[in-house]
Design a protein around this motif. Sequence first.
Motif, PDB file in Angstrom:
ATOM      1  N   LYS A 163     -15.535 -31.503 -33.135  1.00 52.84           N
ATOM      2  CA  LYS A 163     -14.164 -31.038 -33.398  1.00 52.84           C
ATOM      3  C   LYS A 163     -13.116 -31.880 -32.669  1.00 52.84           C
ATOM      4  O   LYS A 163     -11.987 -31.994 -33.129  1.00 52.84           O
ATOM      5  CB  LYS A 163     -14.020 -29.578 -32.979  1.00 52.84           C
ATOM      6  CG  LYS A 163     -14.635 -28.628 -33.991  1.00 52.84           C
ATOM      7  CD  LYS A 163     -14.374 -27.194 -33.582  1.00 52.84           C
ATOM      8  CE  LYS A 163     -15.317 -26.255 -34.316  1.00 52.84           C
ATOM      9  NZ  LYS A 163     -15.479 -24.986 -33.600  1.00 52.84           N
ATOM     10  N   THR A 164     -13.483 -32.453 -31.529  1.00 53.75           N
ATOM     11  CA  THR A 164     -12.498 -33.278 -30.826  1.00 53.75           C
ATOM     12  C   THR A 164     -12.207 -34.557 -31.602  1.00 53.75           C
ATOM     13  O   THR A 164     -11.193 -35.205 -31.376  1.00 53.75           O
ATOM     14  CB  THR A 164     -12.964 -33.707 -29.411  1.00 53.75           C
ATOM     15  OG1 THR A 164     -14.057 -34.614 -29.550  1.00 53.75           O
ATOM     16  CG2 THR A 164     -13.388 -32.522 -28.572  1.00 53.75           C
ATOM     17  N   GLN A 165     -13.120 -34.917 -32.472  1.00 55.20           N
ATOM     18  CA  GLN A 165     -12.945 -36.156 -33.232  1.00 55.20           C
ATOM     19  C   GLN A 165     -12.117 -35.937 -34.492  1.00 55.20           C
ATOM     20  O   GLN A 165     -11.831 -36.873 -35.211  1.00 55.20           O
ATOM     21  CB  GLN A 165     -14.320 -36.741 -33.620  1.00 55.20           C
ATOM     22  CG  GLN A 165     -15.230 -36.981 -32.430  1.00 55.20           C
ATOM     23  CD  GLN A 165     -14.725 -38.114 -31.545  1.00 55.20           C
ATOM     24  OE1 GLN A 165     -14.629 -39.251 -31.978  1.00 55.20           O
ATOM     25  NE2 GLN A 165     -14.392 -37.798 -30.296  1.00 55.20           N
ATOM     26  N   GLY A 166     -11.775 -34.672 -34.781  1.00 54.41           N
ATOM     27  CA  GLY A 166     -11.071 -34.351 -36.016  1.00 54.41           C
ATOM     28  C   GLY A 166      -9.615 -34.787 -36.056  1.00 54.41           C
ATOM     29  O   GLY A 166      -9.058 -35.237 -35.100  1.00 54.41           O
ATOM     30  N   LEU A 173      -9.254 -28.517 -29.156  1.00 51.97           N
ATOM     31  CA  LEU A 173     -10.358 -29.365 -28.723  1.00 51.97           C
ATOM     32  C   LEU A 173      -9.866 -30.773 -28.969  1.00 51.97           C
ATOM     33  O   LEU A 173      -9.567 -31.143 -30.100  1.00 51.97           O
ATOM     34  CB  LEU A 173     -11.614 -29.080 -29.545  1.00 51.97           C
ATOM     35  CG  LEU A 173     -12.538 -28.013 -28.968  1.00 51.97           C
ATOM     36  CD1 LEU A 173     -13.593 -27.627 -29.961  1.00 51.97           C
ATOM     37  CD2 LEU A 173     -13.162 -28.482 -27.661  1.00 51.97           C
ATOM     38  N   GLN A 174      -9.728 -31.559 -27.901  1.00 49.79           N
ATOM     39  CA  GLN A 174      -9.157 -32.882 -28.137  1.00 49.79           C
ATOM     40  C   GLN A 174      -9.997 -34.007 -27.589  1.00 49.79           C
ATOM     41  O   GLN A 174     -10.722 -33.866 -26.619  1.00 49.79           O
ATOM     42  CB  GLN A 174      -7.729 -32.954 -27.615  1.00 49.79           C
ATOM     43  CG  GLN A 174      -7.601 -32.790 -26.127  1.00 49.79           C
ATOM     44  CD  GLN A 174      -6.180 -33.066 -25.687  1.00 49.79           C
ATOM     45  OE1 GLN A 174      -5.597 -34.084 -26.014  1.00 49.79           O
ATOM     46  NE2 GLN A 174      -5.615 -32.155 -24.908  1.00 49.79           N
ATOM     47  N   ASP A 175      -9.876 -35.124 -28.291  1.00 51.92           N
ATOM     48  CA  ASP A 175     -10.541 -36.344 -27.870  1.00 51.92           C
ATOM     49  C   ASP A 175      -9.990 -36.739 -26.510  1.00 51.92           C
ATOM     50  O   ASP A 175      -8.770 -36.745 -26.323  1.00 51.92           O
ATOM     51  CB  ASP A 175     -10.240 -37.424 -28.920  1.00 51.92           C
ATOM     52  CG  ASP A 175     -10.692 -38.790 -28.455  1.00 51.92           C
ATOM     53  OD1 ASP A 175     -11.902 -38.997 -28.419  1.00 51.92           O
ATOM     54  OD2 ASP A 175      -9.832 -39.603 -28.104  1.00 51.92           O
ATOM     55  N   GLY A 213      -7.689 -37.854 -31.400  1.00 55.50           N
ATOM     56  CA  GLY A 213      -7.767 -36.720 -32.318  1.00 55.50           C
ATOM     57  C   GLY A 213      -7.720 -35.413 -31.567  1.00 55.50           C
ATOM     58  O   GLY A 213      -8.013 -35.342 -30.380  1.00 55.50           O
ATOM     59  N   THR A 239      -8.141 -30.891 -32.540  1.00 46.77           N
ATOM     60  CA  THR A 239      -8.231 -29.836 -33.540  1.00 46.77           C
ATOM     61  C   THR A 239      -7.761 -28.544 -32.903  1.00 46.77           C
ATOM     62  O   THR A 239      -8.196 -28.218 -31.795  1.00 46.77           O
ATOM     63  CB  THR A 239      -9.698 -29.657 -33.991  1.00 46.77           C
ATOM     64  OG1 THR A 239     -10.222 -30.936 -34.319  1.00 46.77           O
ATOM     65  CG2 THR A 239      -9.797 -28.746 -35.201  1.00 46.77           C
TER      66      THR A 239
END
Lengths: 434, 293
Positions: free
Chosen positions: A431-434, B41-43, B48, B50
């Motif tokens: 999800k962090t890659q979304g 939730l983040q990169d 990115g 979400t």
Amino acid sequence: MKLLNLSAAALVTSFVGQAAFAETEITWWHAMGGQLGETVNEVAEKFNASQDDYKIIPVFKGSYEETLTSGIAAFRAGEHPNVIQVFDAGAATVIGAKGATIPVQDLLADNGIAFDINDYIAGVRYFYADSDGKMIGMPFNSSTPIMYYNAGALAKAGVEPPKTWEEFQSVTAPALKDAGYIPLSQSHLPWIFTENFFSRHNLQFASNNNGYDGADTQIMVDNPAIKAHFTALTEWKDKGLFEWYGTGWGDNAKPFEDGEVAMWLGSSGSFGGLLKKDLGFEFSATMLPYWEAVTTEPTQTFIGGAALFAMSGKSEEENKATAEFFKFLTNADTQYFWHQATGYVPITEAAYEVAKADGHYEKFPAAEVGIEQLTLPAGDFTRGYRMGFYVQIRDVMNREYGRILTGETSVDDAFATIQEEANQLLERFAKTQG
Amino acid sequence: MKRAGFTTVWLPVALLLPQLSIIAIFFYWPAGWAVQSSFYLQDPFGFGSTFVGLDNYTDLGRNTEYLRIAWFTVIYTCLVTFFSLAIALLLAVKADKVIRGARTYRTLLMWVYAVAPPVAGFMGIMFFDQRTGPITDLFQTVGSDFKLGVNYTDTATAMVIAAVWKQIPVNFIFFLSGLQSIPKSVNEAAIIDNRSATGRFWQVTFPLLAPTTFFLLIINITYALFDTFGIIDTLLKGEPGNNPMTLVYKVFLDGFRGNDLGGSSAQSVILMVLVLILTVFQFRLIERRIHYT
């Protein structure tokens, strides 16, 4: 007054000096402490002395985890270094963030430096590559787990270093125990007894081609073969054939260095350090044993250690400097110097040939074990693994393995828990890659 | 009656501004960020992200390990608070009675205060080391196989002892000055009514010490929850494994080691709320029963 004049003169000369030699400075954040850090500084000095156009400044940033975290924080603040060292478990994080780094293959090509992935030894080619096989990070300190042994202890017990775990449990370990030694310790359960267990036996570690083909990966750690291995481990521990001194690396290495433990599973990169410590006994190394019951054709292991990544958002001048540094770093002489001083494997075939021709392995047979193990036949699942939030997954493994070895949980429950928690983490990472 | 006051509104505002801006920049702003990122939730690199709503919180609620850590934190906080207060009080009462060499004696009891938490943790490692620690040897003579870093309970014991040892001097200083501020006449009057020294202590001295104790209670709970981080970090040597840890250490692990910013933010928001509840609870319920002299 005289002093003032002098300093003014010095100031002027320094300005002139800068104008005359407009060096491009680049920074390199790394996680190599102690002896390794000094060797890193030597590599940087050699590069700086080799030409006049570029200057690299290495900066020690703490542990692998700390280095990656500082790099991330600096990147978000726009003050990141040109080159950052990222370890195996952090590869998914840094490679997943497309745009944070320039793939090393592109960087070299853009700056007119020849690159052929086949120049690199087989075991290191694709670990830090994307799913198409393009190299993203430049393998730097490449190591692999090998088994060190106290030669005197083995001679006293009248045994040879074991090739398989079957041999270890039926012949080597009982003899060493009778000779008054604790036969075995190891320093990193997730790395040595999990990731490389899968690689050594060519077992699939995660879906999506061990995670390389997408972020929606599921770990496949709950495997009967590894559960049998951990069951054996607890039995060995009960019988006094194996000891576990906690999760820390050094806690398990120290008893071997002190001569209490006869064989220790560590990193091929530990070689240089052990040699300099003057242990008071002769030591050598052999390959990581395998279970004959699982496979009769054991395969190569993963490279551990870390790679260097060129961070994006820098001027072309600086990128050029970074590319030149990578070129310098991969030439055979630099690699051989690094290999000799640290024990990390040389990453190119050419450097390996130089080391052989120089008779390095006749002097130190143990130094060749890592590279031999990395050039063993490959299998479908020996390239590496790519999983996000892997640092936490390793923490979950360490926790559950600790509980197995202290009798707080059963092998079956522990692996079920690891599988479940790791998959939750992977789902979160996706999800962090979304 | 003349009230002292400012003639304009702007002067007090200007005088307050530095303080308020410090609070805003260093507390409210990051706290706001933490609340916001706990819903994402983040990169880690910031590419990115979400929006996941309350998922980060519900994931924590379902995670048995997180609950286990929360439970450990509660027990740990109780033990550290109780023992560091109790031992310090005992020492202060005894030190209060010493007349000859009092100053030296008190200084010796206080100087541990100057030890930084990581150093306290490091000393813990040396004393409790599996193979070379003197306290480990001591345990072995009574037949206990103490293994720091291997056995969960053993590591927890070492953490509590190191944390208590480090906190005793602070409590000692406060208790001692609290004891010395109790008027002699009160004690002398009490002697007439009650000949038992223990009885006098619990009926007269202890209630008079209540404001000090209350203040120290808050300080010690906060210390155990947050400030023992350095001790825990050093004792775990950066590799938690199967060892116990507190909630604040878990925030650090997930955020700074694991780069899970969303999950780690959710955990810090939970801690913020916890501290808020604790403070309200303490002031509302306990302060009412305490008489400040």
